[in-house]
Design an enzyme around this catalytic site. Structure first.
Site, PDB file in Angstrom:
ATOM      1  N   GLY A 193       0.872  -1.055   0.010  1.00  0.00           N
ATOM      2  CA  GLY A 193       0.017   0.158  -0.066  1.00  0.00           C
ATOM      3  C   GLY A 193       0.829   1.300   0.125  1.00  0.00           C
ATOM      4  O   GLY A 193       0.202   2.385   0.318  1.00  0.00           O
ATOM      5  N   THR A 194       2.137   1.363  -0.339  1.00  0.00           N
ATOM      6  CA  THR A 194       2.884   2.303  -0.416  1.00  0.00           C
ATOM      7  C   THR A 194       2.881   2.988  -1.723  1.00  0.00           C
ATOM      8  O   THR A 194       3.666   4.182  -1.934  1.00  0.00           O
ATOM      9  CB  THR A 194       4.387   2.130  -0.101  1.00  0.00           C
ATOM     10  OG1 THR A 194       4.724   0.859  -0.607  1.00  0.00           O
ATOM     11  CG2 THR A 194       4.323   1.837   1.650  1.00  0.00           C
ATOM     12  N   GLY A 195       2.211   2.490  -2.563  1.00  0.00           N
ATOM     13  CA  GLY A 195       1.992   3.173  -3.761  1.00  0.00           C
ATOM     14  C   GLY A 195       3.128   2.751  -5.030  1.00  0.00           C
ATOM     15  O   GLY A 195       3.148   3.477  -5.934  1.00  0.00           O
ATOM     16  N   LYS A 196       3.519   1.597  -4.866  1.00  0.00           N
ATOM     17  CA  LYS A 196       4.311   1.099  -6.020  1.00  0.00           C
ATOM     18  C   LYS A 196       3.545   0.877  -7.460  1.00  0.00           C
ATOM     19  O   LYS A 196       4.192   1.313  -8.359  1.00  0.00           O
ATOM     20  CB  LYS A 196       4.852  -0.342  -5.744  1.00  0.00           C
ATOM     21  CG  LYS A 196       5.397  -0.296  -4.252  1.00  0.00           C
ATOM     22  CD  LYS A 196       6.233  -1.707  -3.885  1.00  0.00           C
ATOM     23  CE  LYS A 196       5.117  -2.682  -3.337  1.00  0.00           C
ATOM     24  NZ  LYS A 196       4.517  -2.093  -1.933  1.00  0.00           N
ATOM     25  N   THR A 197       2.341   0.456  -7.194  1.00  0.00           N
ATOM     26  CA  THR A 197       1.756   0.210  -8.546  1.00  0.00           C
ATOM     27  C   THR A 197       1.359   1.725  -9.213  1.00  0.00           C
ATOM     28  O   THR A 197       1.378   1.889 -10.246  1.00  0.00           O
ATOM     29  CB  THR A 197       0.370  -0.387  -8.101  1.00  0.00           C
ATOM     30  OG1 THR A 197       0.417  -1.795  -7.374  1.00  0.00           O
ATOM     31  CG2 THR A 197      -0.433  -0.761  -9.593  1.00  0.00           C
ATOM     32  N   HIS A 414      -7.427  -6.311  30.384  1.00  0.00           N
ATOM     33  CA  HIS A 414      -6.401  -6.601  29.413  1.00  0.00           C
ATOM     34  C   HIS A 414      -6.016  -5.149  28.620  1.00  0.00           C
ATOM     35  O   HIS A 414      -4.841  -4.964  28.490  1.00  0.00           O
ATOM     36  CB  HIS A 414      -7.365  -7.388  28.526  1.00  0.00           C
ATOM     37  CG  HIS A 414      -6.174  -8.122  27.381  1.00  0.00           C
ATOM     38  ND1 HIS A 414      -5.605  -9.244  27.317  1.00  0.00           N
ATOM     39  CD2 HIS A 414      -5.608  -7.527  26.210  1.00  0.00           C
ATOM     40  CE1 HIS A 414      -4.828  -9.483  26.335  1.00  0.00           C
ATOM     41  NE2 HIS A 414      -4.810  -8.186  25.413  1.00  0.00           N
ATOM     42  N   GLU A 415      -6.948  -4.579  28.333  1.00  0.00           N
ATOM     43  CA  GLU A 415      -6.585  -3.169  27.469  1.00  0.00           C
ATOM     44  C   GLU A 415      -6.113  -2.094  28.418  1.00  0.00           C
ATOM     45  O   GLU A 415      -5.155  -1.484  27.842  1.00  0.00           O
ATOM     46  CB  GLU A 415      -7.859  -2.642  26.813  1.00  0.00           C
ATOM     47  CG  GLU A 415      -8.635  -3.609  25.705  1.00  0.00           C
ATOM     48  CD  GLU A 415      -7.541  -4.049  24.798  1.00  0.00           C
ATOM     49  OE1 GLU A 415      -6.353  -3.542  24.369  1.00  0.00           O
ATOM     50  OE2 GLU A 415      -7.768  -5.237  24.152  1.00  0.00           O
ATOM     51  N   ASP A 492      -1.144 -10.604  20.766  1.00  0.00           N
ATOM     52  CA  ASP A 492      -0.111 -10.099  21.453  1.00  0.00           C
ATOM     53  C   ASP A 492       1.104 -10.839  21.525  1.00  0.00           C
ATOM     54  O   ASP A 492       2.272 -10.494  21.401  1.00  0.00           O
ATOM     55  CB  ASP A 492      -0.558  -9.692  23.009  1.00  0.00           C
ATOM     56  CG  ASP A 492      -1.776  -8.875  23.015  1.00  0.00           C
ATOM     57  OD1 ASP A 492      -1.757  -8.283  22.079  1.00  0.00           O
ATOM     58  OD2 ASP A 492      -2.730  -8.878  24.040  1.00  0.00           O
TER      59      ASP A 492
HETATM   60  P1  ATP Z   1       0.661  -3.621  -2.641  1.00  0.00           P
HETATM   61  O1  ATP Z   1       2.287  -3.752  -2.462  1.00  0.00           O
HETATM   62  O2  ATP Z   1      -0.275  -3.872  -1.941  1.00  0.00           O
HETATM   63  O3  ATP Z   1       0.371  -4.007  -4.218  1.00  0.00           O
HETATM   64  P2  ATP Z   1       1.171  -0.774  -3.613  1.00  0.00           P
HETATM   65  O4  ATP Z   1       2.502  -0.392  -2.979  1.00  0.00           O
HETATM   66  O5  ATP Z   1       1.132  -1.274  -5.128  1.00  0.00           O
HETATM   67  O6  ATP Z   1       0.617  -1.952  -2.955  1.00  0.00           O
HETATM   68  P3  ATP Z   1      -0.824   0.806  -4.886  1.00  0.00           P
HETATM   69  O7  ATP Z   1      -1.766  -0.055  -5.060  1.00  0.00           O
HETATM   70  O8  ATP Z   1      -0.012   1.621  -5.512  1.00  0.00           O
HETATM   71  O9  ATP Z   1       0.399   0.292  -3.323  1.00  0.00           O
HETATM   72  O10 ATP Z   1      -1.650   2.191  -3.778  1.00  0.00           O
HETATM   73  C1  ATP Z   1      -2.881   1.688  -3.066  1.00  0.00           C
HETATM   74  C2  ATP Z   1      -3.537   2.986  -3.170  1.00  0.00           C
HETATM   75  O11 ATP Z   1      -3.008   3.722  -2.203  1.00  0.00           O
HETATM   76  C3  ATP Z   1      -3.380   3.913  -4.303  1.00  0.00           C
HETATM   77  O12 ATP Z   1      -4.194   3.885  -5.169  1.00  0.00           O
HETATM   78  C4  ATP Z   1      -3.675   5.468  -3.844  1.00  0.00           C
HETATM   79  O13 ATP Z   1      -4.940   5.924  -3.399  1.00  0.00           O
HETATM   80  C5  ATP Z   1      -2.929   5.242  -2.136  1.00  0.00           C
HETATM   81  N1  ATP Z   1      -1.552   5.754  -2.475  1.00  0.00           N
HETATM   82  C6  ATP Z   1      -0.666   4.777  -1.922  1.00  0.00           C
HETATM   83  N2  ATP Z   1       0.585   5.432  -1.784  1.00  0.00           N
HETATM   84  C7  ATP Z   1       0.371   6.961  -2.152  1.00  0.00           C
HETATM   85  C8  ATP Z   1       1.107   7.989  -2.551  1.00  0.00           C
HETATM   86  N3  ATP Z   1       2.418   8.115  -2.254  1.00  0.00           N
HETATM   87  N4  ATP Z   1       0.359   9.136  -2.811  1.00  0.00           N
HETATM   88  C9  ATP Z   1      -1.027   9.136  -3.185  1.00  0.00           C
HETATM   89  N5  ATP Z   1      -1.673   8.050  -2.815  1.00  0.00           N
HETATM   90  C10 ATP Z   1      -1.165   7.044  -2.532  1.00  0.00           C
END
Ligand code: ATP
Length: 588
Positions: A193-197, A414-415, A492
């Site tokens: 989810g860091t935006g690689k795609t 616990h919490e 945990d």
């Molecule tokens: P995975 O490893 O799970 O395939 P990924 O690194 O390819 O994930 P993306 O699919 O590119 O992640 O990101 C998912 C969504 O998160 C994007 O469509 C976007 O909406 C949001 N997103 C992630 N990083 C960014 C960023 N740097 N700027 C803006 N939006 C972002």
């Protein structure tokens, strides 16, 4: 009837005839045959019980010991009488019935064979069709992408690194003139989810070329060879189009290390697919303007063959965004959303440590849904708060009628244990919320612990994280007794075990175990007894657990106070927590 069906039919009949002939042959001259003279002798010796007379050239003989044999039919009129006189039963078999029986069994056998052969053929055909279909799946997927670098917030270094790829795609001759070879393959690596795609799409978008995307797992199929054929298909289509970006997500699905003996060797399909990919990549010309981008969450598990020069030799890390990055991403994802003036995005960025871009995007979307549900006109702070916890722990469970008083008490302690330990040993961390409201994801409640942004984790931070994780179980034991500890600590314990193992095996943070990296040792064929590591980690965790329990015992009044507040109010915020701790705690 088609020609093929007729051929199959003929084959069936031939096989059936051959089978009948074999059976007949075995019966007539096989081990079930006895010579006529022997038969007569056996009759005389009173060994024969019954004879089945028929018109055929063989007759069946049943012996007193239950065995049956065939012998030649003498075909003489007195034969029946002779047998009867010697005490042998005689049964006359009607040849017509036998013939009908044989014909029926022949027909049944032929039909069965026909059906089996025909089914096999059509199954085979289906498999071929299926594998052809599989090999074509998505290979022609072209996405003209309109995503540009401006659509990506943060990730500045990564963006900078890929900018020259865009130039390379557009002006390969410029690089060729200087004899420069640009990377054919680039790997983006980093957490999910860091935006690689997104970044890969932006490369295509900026260069204005088609974007071909597939996932590594699409290539690894049940049938050997399908993946390789899909790879060839994908590259063929891409080449036909000229300049383009080929994106392979989850490259580890097909490019995991093959030589570490753990998950490598023996997977023909994956090996063939990987080889096909490497071959295709070697087949480009330097100025084709084709760039292959692959993405993975873990670079370290990829096969070296994939990372060699001329293949995926440029590796770009796309990590979790820092505070500034998170702020930028939040800004980007609120551009089209009405946000209340009192919402401070910078504060939200501060609270969302370890959030990926995808989580931030999802949070803002969730907040927008909340606001829309309330029809409040703008997205308020409370919508974002709600969304924040939904992203982390799942939505709050609405129906809580089935939760017993005892369960609420256990969850509260616990919490409360997690929260109190955090405040006592890691004052730089924030505990923005403690709740005993269960989530739809299955958690009984949670204590939101936010550690400060930092590039490295110190040994003491990791130890603190272990103690915070163990705080829940320690509180349960302290208050309800050893016999009443619950399964609520499952996650945990997972977390604590993972941290201690990393400290010992990877980070060289344990004095008695030393500075060795155990994964490297194993890759070099050196096996250090797992038992001693397990024992060691167990001892360490036990010591930290006892310390945590001791700390809670010393601050029992504060623990009781927090638990009471939770039972009463279900959720307490950071200020209330601080007040309670100040009021009761002896160590804070
Ligand atoms: P995975 O490893 O799970 O395939 P990924 O690194 O390819 O994930 P993306 O699919 O590119 O992640 O990101 C998912 C969504 O998160 C994007 O469509 C976007 O909406 C949001 N997103 C992630 N990083 C960014 C960023 N740097 N700027 C803006 N939006 C972002």
């Amino acid at each position: 009837m088609s020609k093929k069906k007729i051929i199959i039919g003929i084959v069936c009949v031939l096989i059936t005839l051959a089978a009948v002939y074999c059976i007949y042959h075995v019966n007539s001259r096989g081990k079930n045959y006895i010579a006529y003279e022997q038969f007569l002798k056996d009759v005389k010796d009173n060994k024969v019980s019954e004879v089945f007379l028929s018109n055929s050239h063989k007759i069946k003989v049943l012996y007193r010991d239950g065995k049956t044999f065939f012998t030649d039919n003498p075909r003489k009129d007195s034969f029946k009488e002779e047998l009867l006189l010697q005490g042998v039963m005689v049964d006359e078999v009607d040849n017509r019935i036998q013939l009908v029986r044989s014909l029926v069994s022949l027909a049944v056998l032929a039909t069965v064979l026909y059906v089996v052969l025909f089914r096999m053929k059509s199954l085979n055909y289906q498999m071929q069709k299926e594998s052809k279909k599989l090999s074509n799946i998505d290979a022609n997927k072209i996405e003209g992408t309109d995503i540009l670098f401006d659509d990506i917030a943060g990730n500045d270094e990564a963006k900078e690194s890929v900018k020259e790829l865009v130039d390379f795609i557009n002006n390969p001759e410029k690089y060729a003139k200087y004899g420069a070879r640009l990377p054919r393959g680039v790997i983006f690596y980093g957490p999910p989810g860091t935006g690689k795609t997104l970044l890969a799409k932006a490369v295509a978008g900026e260069a204005g070329v088609p974007f071909y995307a597939m996932s590594g797992s699409d290539f690894v199929q049940l049938y050997v060879g399908v993946g390789a054929s899909r790879i060839r298909d994908l590259f063929k289509k891409a080449r036909e189009k000229g300049k383009c970006v080929i994106f392979i997500d989850e490259i580890d699905a097909l490019g995991k290390k093959r030589d570490n003996g753990m998950d490598g060797g023996g997977n023909d399909e994956r090996d063939q697919t990987l080889n096909a990919l490497l071959t295709e990549m070697s087949g480009f010309n330097d100025n084709d303007g084709i760039v292959v981008i692959a993405a993975t969450n873990r670079l370290d598990i990829l096969d070296d063959a994939l990372l060699r020069p001329g293949r995926f030799d440029r590796h770009i890390e796309i990590g979790l965004p820092d505070k500034k990055g998170r702020y930028e991403i939040l800004k980007l994802h609120t551009l089209n959303k009405p946000i209340s003036d009192d919402v401070e995005l910078y504060d939200i960025a501060e609270q969302t440590v370890y959030f990926s871009g995808a989580m931030l995007e999802s949070m803002m979307n969730e907040a927008a849904i909340c606001a829309a549900r309330r029809d409040s006109g703008v997205i308020e702070k409370e919508d974002i708060d709600k969304a924040f916890y939904t992203v982390i722990a799942g939505a709050e469970k609405k129906d809580r009628s089935g939760i017993s008083k005892r369960d609420r008490e256990i969850t509260a302690y616990h919490e409360g244990g997690h929260a109190l330990i955090t405040k006592l040993i890691a004052p730089a961390n924030r505990v923005t919320k403690v709740t005993i409201i269960p989530s739809t994801k299955g958690a009984g409640g949670f204590s939101m612990n936010i550690s400060p942004d930092s590039m490295y984790h110190r040994k003491v931070d990791l130890e603190n994280n272990i103690k915070i994780a163990l705080g829940g179980r320690a509180a349960e034991e302290l208050v309800f007794g050893r016999k009443n500890i619950t399964t609520g600590a499952v996650n945990d314990l997972e977390k604590a075990t993972q941290i201690i193992l990393n400290m010992v095996k990877r980070f060289g943070m344990d004095d008695s175990i030393g500075l060795l990296n155990y994964d490297i040792l194993r890759q070099n064929g050196i096996n250090i007894g797992n038992e001693s590591i397990t024992e060691h980690c167990k001892r360490q965790l036990k010591a930290m657990y006892e310390e945590t329990k001791g700390l809670l015992a010393e601050n029992r009044a504060a623990l009781d106070g927090i638990a009471r507040a939770l039972i009463e109010r279900e959720t307490i915020e950071e200020q209330d927590l601080d007040i309670l701790i100040r009021k009761y705690s002896v160590c804070a």
